[in-house]
Design a protein around this motif. Sequence first.
Motif, PDB file in Angstrom:
ATOM      1  N   GLY A  79      12.139  -0.307  -7.483  1.00  0.00           N
ATOM      2  CA  GLY A  79      11.555  -0.766  -8.736  1.00  0.00           C
ATOM      3  C   GLY A  79      10.349  -1.654  -8.544  1.00  0.00           C
ATOM      4  O   GLY A  79       9.596  -1.897  -9.493  1.00  0.00           O
ATOM      5  N   GLY A  80      10.155  -2.159  -7.314  1.00  0.00           N
ATOM      6  CA  GLY A  80       8.994  -2.988  -7.041  1.00  0.00           C
ATOM      7  C   GLY A  80       7.751  -2.160  -6.821  1.00  0.00           C
ATOM      8  O   GLY A  80       7.799  -0.924  -6.773  1.00  0.00           O
ATOM      9  N   GLU A  81       6.617  -2.841  -6.691  1.00  0.00           N
ATOM     10  CA  GLU A  81       5.358  -2.148  -6.474  1.00  0.00           C
ATOM     11  C   GLU A  81       4.670  -2.666  -5.221  1.00  0.00           C
ATOM     12  O   GLU A  81       4.832  -3.822  -4.830  1.00  0.00           O
ATOM     13  CB  GLU A  81       4.430  -2.310  -7.683  1.00  0.00           C
ATOM     14  CG  GLU A  81       4.914  -1.593  -8.926  1.00  0.00           C
ATOM     15  CD  GLU A  81       3.847  -1.513  -9.994  1.00  0.00           C
ATOM     16  OE1 GLU A  81       2.756  -2.094  -9.795  1.00  0.00           O
ATOM     17  OE2 GLU A  81       4.098  -0.873 -11.024  1.00  0.00           O
ATOM     18  N   LEU A  82       3.880  -1.783  -4.618  1.00  0.00           N
ATOM     19  CA  LEU A  82       3.115  -2.135  -3.424  1.00  0.00           C
ATOM     20  C   LEU A  82       1.652  -2.355  -3.764  1.00  0.00           C
ATOM     21  O   LEU A  82       1.112  -1.743  -4.698  1.00  0.00           O
ATOM     22  CB  LEU A  82       3.202  -1.012  -2.382  1.00  0.00           C
ATOM     23  CG  LEU A  82       4.544  -0.755  -1.702  1.00  0.00           C
ATOM     24  CD1 LEU A  82       4.401   0.374  -0.706  1.00  0.00           C
ATOM     25  CD2 LEU A  82       5.024  -2.006  -0.999  1.00  0.00           C
ATOM     26  N   HIS A  83       1.026  -3.224  -2.988  1.00  0.00           N
ATOM     27  CA  HIS A  83      -0.408  -3.423  -3.090  1.00  0.00           C
ATOM     28  C   HIS A  83      -1.026  -2.991  -1.767  1.00  0.00           C
ATOM     29  O   HIS A  83      -0.616  -3.446  -0.701  1.00  0.00           O
ATOM     30  CB  HIS A  83      -0.736  -4.895  -3.367  1.00  0.00           C
ATOM     31  CG  HIS A  83      -2.211  -5.186  -3.393  1.00  0.00           C
ATOM     32  ND1 HIS A  83      -3.025  -4.785  -4.432  1.00  0.00           N
ATOM     33  CD2 HIS A  83      -3.013  -5.812  -2.487  1.00  0.00           C
ATOM     34  CE1 HIS A  83      -4.259  -5.172  -4.181  1.00  0.00           C
ATOM     35  NE2 HIS A  83      -4.281  -5.793  -3.010  1.00  0.00           N
ATOM     36  N   ARG A  84      -1.997  -2.095  -1.834  1.00  0.00           N
ATOM     37  CA  ARG A  84      -2.627  -1.576  -0.616  1.00  0.00           C
ATOM     38  C   ARG A  84      -3.802  -2.452  -0.201  1.00  0.00           C
ATOM     39  O   ARG A  84      -4.599  -2.886  -1.038  1.00  0.00           O
ATOM     40  CB  ARG A  84      -3.109  -0.144  -0.839  1.00  0.00           C
ATOM     41  CG  ARG A  84      -3.766   0.478   0.387  1.00  0.00           C
ATOM     42  CD  ARG A  84      -4.050   1.945   0.141  1.00  0.00           C
ATOM     43  NE  ARG A  84      -5.064   2.141  -0.886  1.00  0.00           N
ATOM     44  CZ  ARG A  84      -6.366   2.310  -0.624  1.00  0.00           C
ATOM     45  NH1 ARG A  84      -6.808   2.287   0.618  1.00  0.00           N
ATOM     46  NH2 ARG A  84      -7.211   2.500  -1.616  1.00  0.00           N
ATOM     47  N   LEU A  85      -3.912  -2.688   1.106  1.00  0.00           N
ATOM     48  CA  LEU A  85      -5.001  -3.479   1.670  1.00  0.00           C
ATOM     49  C   LEU A  85      -5.763  -2.656   2.695  1.00  0.00           C
ATOM     50  O   LEU A  85      -5.172  -2.137   3.647  1.00  0.00           O
ATOM     51  CB  LEU A  85      -4.449  -4.745   2.343  1.00  0.00           C
ATOM     52  CG  LEU A  85      -3.824  -5.803   1.424  1.00  0.00           C
ATOM     53  CD1 LEU A  85      -2.998  -6.791   2.238  1.00  0.00           C
ATOM     54  CD2 LEU A  85      -4.916  -6.533   0.648  1.00  0.00           C
ATOM     55  N   ALA A 140      12.212   3.881   2.495  1.00  0.00           N
ATOM     56  CA  ALA A 140      12.935   2.642   2.782  1.00  0.00           C
ATOM     57  C   ALA A 140      11.953   1.539   3.175  1.00  0.00           C
ATOM     58  O   ALA A 140      12.082   0.378   2.755  1.00  0.00           O
ATOM     59  CB  ALA A 140      13.955   2.858   3.896  1.00  0.00           C
ATOM     60  N   VAL A 141      10.958   1.895   3.970  1.00  0.00           N
ATOM     61  CA  VAL A 141       9.923   0.932   4.352  1.00  0.00           C
ATOM     62  C   VAL A 141       9.187   0.425   3.127  1.00  0.00           C
ATOM     63  O   VAL A 141       9.003  -0.786   2.927  1.00  0.00           O
ATOM     64  CB  VAL A 141       8.933   1.583   5.349  1.00  0.00           C
ATOM     65  CG1 VAL A 141       7.697   0.700   5.528  1.00  0.00           C
ATOM     66  CG2 VAL A 141       9.600   1.820   6.692  1.00  0.00           C
ATOM     67  N   ARG A 142       8.776   1.338   2.252  1.00  0.00           N
ATOM     68  CA  ARG A 142       8.033   0.948   1.059  1.00  0.00           C
ATOM     69  C   ARG A 142       8.880   0.057   0.145  1.00  0.00           C
ATOM     70  O   ARG A 142       8.380  -0.926  -0.415  1.00  0.00           O
ATOM     71  CB  ARG A 142       7.567   2.193   0.296  1.00  0.00           C
ATOM     72  CG  ARG A 142       6.566   3.047   1.060  1.00  0.00           C
ATOM     73  CD  ARG A 142       6.093   4.243   0.239  1.00  0.00           C
ATOM     74  NE  ARG A 142       5.218   3.828  -0.838  1.00  0.00           N
ATOM     75  CZ  ARG A 142       5.509   3.906  -2.128  1.00  0.00           C
ATOM     76  NH1 ARG A 142       6.693   4.374  -2.512  1.00  0.00           N
ATOM     77  NH2 ARG A 142       4.647   3.509  -3.046  1.00  0.00           N
ATOM     78  N   ALA A 143      10.154   0.390  -0.008  1.00  0.00           N
ATOM     79  CA  ALA A 143      11.028  -0.386  -0.885  1.00  0.00           C
ATOM     80  C   ALA A 143      11.233  -1.796  -0.351  1.00  0.00           C
ATOM     81  O   ALA A 143      11.241  -2.770  -1.116  1.00  0.00           O
ATOM     82  CB  ALA A 143      12.368   0.324  -1.052  1.00  0.00           C
ATOM     83  N   MET A 144      11.419  -1.922   0.967  1.00  0.00           N
ATOM     84  CA  MET A 144      11.607  -3.250   1.562  1.00  0.00           C
ATOM     85  C   MET A 144      10.359  -4.100   1.403  1.00  0.00           C
ATOM     86  O   MET A 144      10.430  -5.295   1.090  1.00  0.00           O
ATOM     87  CB  MET A 144      11.965  -3.099   3.034  1.00  0.00           C
ATOM     88  CG  MET A 144      13.371  -2.586   3.292  1.00  0.00           C
ATOM     89  SD  MET A 144      14.651  -3.794   2.838  1.00  0.00           S
ATOM     90  CE  MET A 144      14.460  -5.005   4.157  1.00  0.00           C
ATOM     91  N   VAL A 145       9.200  -3.510   1.594  1.00  0.00           N
ATOM     92  CA  VAL A 145       7.949  -4.256   1.446  1.00  0.00           C
ATOM     93  C   VAL A 145       7.754  -4.663  -0.011  1.00  0.00           C
ATOM     94  O   VAL A 145       7.392  -5.809  -0.306  1.00  0.00           O
ATOM     95  CB  VAL A 145       6.754  -3.415   1.947  1.00  0.00           C
ATOM     96  CG1 VAL A 145       5.431  -4.096   1.606  1.00  0.00           C
ATOM     97  CG2 VAL A 145       6.858  -3.191   3.450  1.00  0.00           C
ATOM     98  N   ALA A 146       7.997  -3.744  -0.935  1.00  0.00           N
ATOM     99  CA  ALA A 146       7.832  -4.050  -2.356  1.00  0.00           C
ATOM    100  C   ALA A 146       8.770  -5.163  -2.807  1.00  0.00           C
ATOM    101  O   ALA A 146       8.467  -5.891  -3.753  1.00  0.00           O
ATOM    102  CB  ALA A 146       8.078  -2.792  -3.187  1.00  0.00           C
ATOM    103  N   THR A 149       8.227   1.903  -6.204  1.00  0.00           N
ATOM    104  CA  THR A 149       9.143   2.345  -5.154  1.00  0.00           C
ATOM    105  C   THR A 149      10.532   2.572  -5.731  1.00  0.00           C
ATOM    106  O   THR A 149      10.795   2.281  -6.900  1.00  0.00           O
ATOM    107  CB  THR A 149       9.232   1.291  -4.040  1.00  0.00           C
ATOM    108  OG1 THR A 149       9.853   0.106  -4.561  1.00  0.00           O
ATOM    109  CG2 THR A 149       7.852   0.941  -3.499  1.00  0.00           C
ATOM    110  N   TYR A 150      11.456   3.069  -4.892  1.00  0.00           N
ATOM    111  CA  TYR A 150      12.824   3.308  -5.326  1.00  0.00           C
ATOM    112  C   TYR A 150      13.483   2.020  -5.826  1.00  0.00           C
ATOM    113  O   TYR A 150      14.350   2.047  -6.706  1.00  0.00           O
ATOM    114  CB  TYR A 150      13.659   3.862  -4.176  1.00  0.00           C
ATOM    115  CG  TYR A 150      13.352   5.295  -3.805  1.00  0.00           C
ATOM    116  CD1 TYR A 150      12.514   6.087  -4.586  1.00  0.00           C
ATOM    117  CD2 TYR A 150      13.907   5.864  -2.672  1.00  0.00           C
ATOM    118  CE1 TYR A 150      12.231   7.401  -4.248  1.00  0.00           C
ATOM    119  CE2 TYR A 150      13.634   7.189  -2.321  1.00  0.00           C
ATOM    120  CZ  TYR A 150      12.798   7.952  -3.115  1.00  0.00           C
ATOM    121  OH  TYR A 150      12.535   9.240  -2.770  1.00  0.00           O
TER     122      TYR A 150
END
Length: 314
Positions: free
Chosen positions: A250-256, A224-230, A247-248
């Motif tokens: 459909g968006g994507e995350l960028h790691r820093l 849920a955290v990853r999806a909200m951020v994405a 993510t669930y």
Amino acid sequence: MSLAQLRYFVAAAEHGSMTWAADELFVAQSAVSTAIANLETTVGVQLLIRRRAKGLQLTPAGAELLVRARSILASVDDAVASMRPEHTAGRVHVGCFRTLAPFYLPSIISNLADEHPELQVDVTEMSAEQVEPALANQSIEIALTYELGLGPGVRQEILAEVPLYAAVSAGHPLADREAVHLAELADENMVLLDMPVSREYFLQRFADAGLRPTVRYRFASFEAVRAMVASGHGFTLLNQLPKVASTYSGGELHRLRLLDDVPPLSLVLAWSGGERPATKKAQLFAEQCRRSVAELAGTPSQASPSASPSTVSG
């Protein structure tokens, strides 16, 4: 008092039901009920409160006996197994930190099933504050977890050091960067992985830098955290890094990568600090944990025989 009575009592206490215990043990429900009644007569106290339509509830005496009964049965099972080292049939109760489960358990359980098909692994997902009590009351024998919230009564073997990182959406202004300072995130909306002990760990990283984050959303679910951020609702701090950025939602995350001096979090095997050595079954689980963590980290296992749960001191 017989071992059968203790086994029936432990099964009933863990399931909260005579019927479910009987199903697990492949005996009649009346056999379980009679064995426990006879056990209560032997020890002279009530162990379980029978609540109609609400299951069983341990009395204080029952809770005390449950801890000791688990230890007795585990010792007996291990003593029998020592006569036949190749024989690993039976059950082992283990714990796993909730966010680690999807990363490591599939390979651990699959490998154990391939190599020791007669071994049954019962897994309980846990948050950080649940691990030590579960080890103390022996509802689990060993746990794969982070070092978070573990006191001096828990022995630990470090399997890996997991760095902390920040994550933003692929469309975030910081997404063209590879690294960031915590100070650059403090005024942004934060999506916090809100689990006991874990949340304090994440928030403390800002406090150590003299900062206070702007927590906008809180979720106990890693995904849920990853999806909200994405979806662009803020940034987060995490340790575990999935193999895919999607993510669930459909968006994507960028790691820093964090440019601050933030110590990594230790991924550990944890077991009770008592004198009783780990059972053979727990040692098999521990060895598979070492292998799986080493494989995901891309490095060979560095665990030595002296670091096994049966020999490491507190």
